[in-house]
Scaffold this active site. Structure first.
Site, PDB file in Angstrom:
ATOM      1  N   CYS A   2       0.843  -1.202   0.000  1.00 23.84           N
ATOM      2  CA  CYS A   2       0.000   0.000   0.000  1.00 23.84           C
ATOM      3  C   CYS A   2       0.874   1.246   0.000  1.00 23.84           C
ATOM      4  O   CYS A   2       2.040   1.183   0.375  1.00 23.84           O
ATOM      5  CB  CYS A   2      -0.821   0.086   1.273  1.00 23.84           C
ATOM      6  SG  CYS A   2      -2.023  -1.200   1.438  1.00 23.84           S
ATOM      7  N   ARG A  16      -4.845   7.058   0.298  1.00 21.32           N
ATOM      8  CA  ARG A  16      -3.948   5.937   0.028  1.00 21.32           C
ATOM      9  C   ARG A  16      -4.366   5.139  -1.195  1.00 21.32           C
ATOM     10  O   ARG A  16      -5.495   5.264  -1.680  1.00 21.32           O
ATOM     11  CB  ARG A  16      -3.973   5.030   1.244  1.00 21.32           C
ATOM     12  CG  ARG A  16      -5.385   4.438   1.553  1.00 21.32           C
ATOM     13  CD  ARG A  16      -5.525   2.963   1.287  1.00 21.32           C
ATOM     14  NE  ARG A  16      -4.592   2.119   1.919  1.00 21.32           N
ATOM     15  CZ  ARG A  16      -4.668   1.692   3.189  1.00 21.32           C
ATOM     16  NH1 ARG A  16      -5.689   2.063   3.926  1.00 21.32           N
ATOM     17  NH2 ARG A  16      -3.760   0.885   3.670  1.00 21.32           N
ATOM     18  N   ASN A  79       0.108  -2.376   5.680  1.00 21.42           N
ATOM     19  CA  ASN A  79       0.732  -3.630   6.054  1.00 21.42           C
ATOM     20  C   ASN A  79       2.170  -3.433   6.541  1.00 21.42           C
ATOM     21  O   ASN A  79       2.927  -2.657   5.956  1.00 21.42           O
ATOM     22  CB  ASN A  79       0.736  -4.544   4.826  1.00 21.42           C
ATOM     23  CG  ASN A  79       0.387  -5.945   5.202  1.00 21.42           C
ATOM     24  OD1 ASN A  79      -0.442  -6.177   6.068  1.00 21.42           O
ATOM     25  ND2 ASN A  79       1.035  -6.891   4.563  1.00 21.42           N
TER      26      ASN A  79
END
Ligand SMILES: C[C@H](CCC(=O)NCC(=O)O)[C@H]1CC[C@H]2[C@@H]3[C@H](O)C[C@@H]4C[C@H](O)CC[C@]4(C)[C@H]3CC[C@]12C
Length: 325
Positions: A2, A16, A79
């Site tokens: 990400c 994002r 993550n």
């Protein structure tokens, strides 16, 4: 993987790319001021700032992936598999589970500075949301309207809150290493480079854009961190909301993942499921999805914010093509 950014043009934007191989059924979710946030180890937050973001609603609880509150503070979970470590509950600490962390901060902070203060006694604890939805190994980007941002990482060595001078976050390695790595690319430039390689011997600048020749372009989180930092730092500030939103999405698109390029298991590919950006002054959330490049928008202030009921909008996933003849 990400990528999350704060983009300081106009009112400022936060959001994002969510890159993953499976979709969780997330929606755009507005949490109004009087929705009661129950915490596992802290008192219920009956009243708080309203939040807009992308979340999976489970048992009437908004599991936010990213969001912005009505004061213009944004926060995204990305993550951080490997380094992430969450602790056992400790008496005397503010014990918050990772899935509660976004509501905990956005519910009560008006700025990054307030978020920092709130975290002085924080212990991120290893409590699952449920047996089906276990802990996720995350780290977080938090930013506000001033453009200031921080990164929060909980590892075996404890809770770390880092100032983030570039306003970009991807995934591993730990944030200080990501920053250090930028030094390797400091000569990357939009301009034509000065030739320091062969003094006295002219080189043929055979192409435009040679100043960015060394920019990495891989799907990995280190490459995306460098590429997004370069792209965002040089993104122009527009004169209108439309121009800024357009530039914002171009900036995130620089690191989006097309299907077929990032194989995470045999024949399974991670890709950019959605990209979003919230105007930090108005609370309007703009998004695109992999299937639909059209920019869609949900305005927080068009919902009744003095309510206790969550409001959800499914993400519009059909490609909107303007046929011209
Ligand atoms: C996996 C993604 C992060 C994207 C990413 O970096 N992915 C791929 C990779 O690098 O491996 C994270 C971001 C937000 C996370 C979700 C949110 O934290 C909310 C929720 C929290 C629960 O504990 C687990 C499920 C659930 C719904 C999480 C699943 C995993 C998500 C969707």
């Amino acid at each position: 993987m990400c990528t999350s950014i704060v983009y300081s043009a106009g009112d400022g934007y936060f959001g994002r790319n969510l890159d993953l191989e499976v979709s969780f059924g997330q929606e755009v979710v507005i949490t109004p001021r009087d929705y009661a946030f129950n915490f596992r180890k802290l008192p219920t937050m009956e009243h708080h700032y309203a939040i807009i973001g992308v979340a999976l609603v489970k048992d009437n609880y908004p599991l936010y992936f990213d969001g912005v509150n009505e004061e213009g503070v944004g926060m995204a979970g990305l993550n951080f598999d490997g380094p992430a470590h969450f602790f056992s509950v400790e008496d005397g600490k503010d014990n918050v589970s990772p899935f509660e962390f976004i509501p905990y901060v956005l519910g009560q902070c008006k700025s990054v500075e307030e978020a920092k203060q709130l975290m002085t006694n924080l212990n991120l604890v290893n409590i699952n949301f449920s047996d089906q939805l276990k802990l996720s190994p995350l780290h977080w980007l938090i930013a506000d309207r001033s453009g200031k941002s921080i990164v929060v990482e909980s590892t075996v060595t404890g809770l770390h809150v880092y100032d983030n001078p570039v306003g970009v976050l991807t995934n591993n390695p730990e944030f200080p290493q990501q920053l250090t790595n930028l030094a390797n690319y400091q000569s990357v430039s939009p301009a034509e480079p000065a030739n320091t390689l062969t003094p006295g011997i002219a080189l043929n600048n055979y192409s435009r854009g040679i100043g960015s020749h060394l920019l990495p372009g891989g799907m990995d989180s280190e490459s995306r961190f460098v590429k997004e930092t370069f792209t965002k730092m040089h993104a122009p500030a527009g004169k209108s909301e439309r121009e800024n939103v357009t530039n914002y999405f171009h900036t995130l698109n620089a690191v989006d993942q097309q299907k077929g390029l990032d194989e995470v298991a045999p024949n399974t590919f991670e890709y950019t499921i959605y990209s979003d950006g919230v105007n930090l002054a108005t609370g309007t959330l703009y998004y695109t999805t992999y299937e639909n490049n059209q920019i869609n928008a949900v305005a927080m202030r068009n919902a009744n914010l003095n309510s206790s009921d969550l409001v959800s909008y499914p993400m519009l996933n059909n490609q909107a093509i303007n046929y011209q003849n």
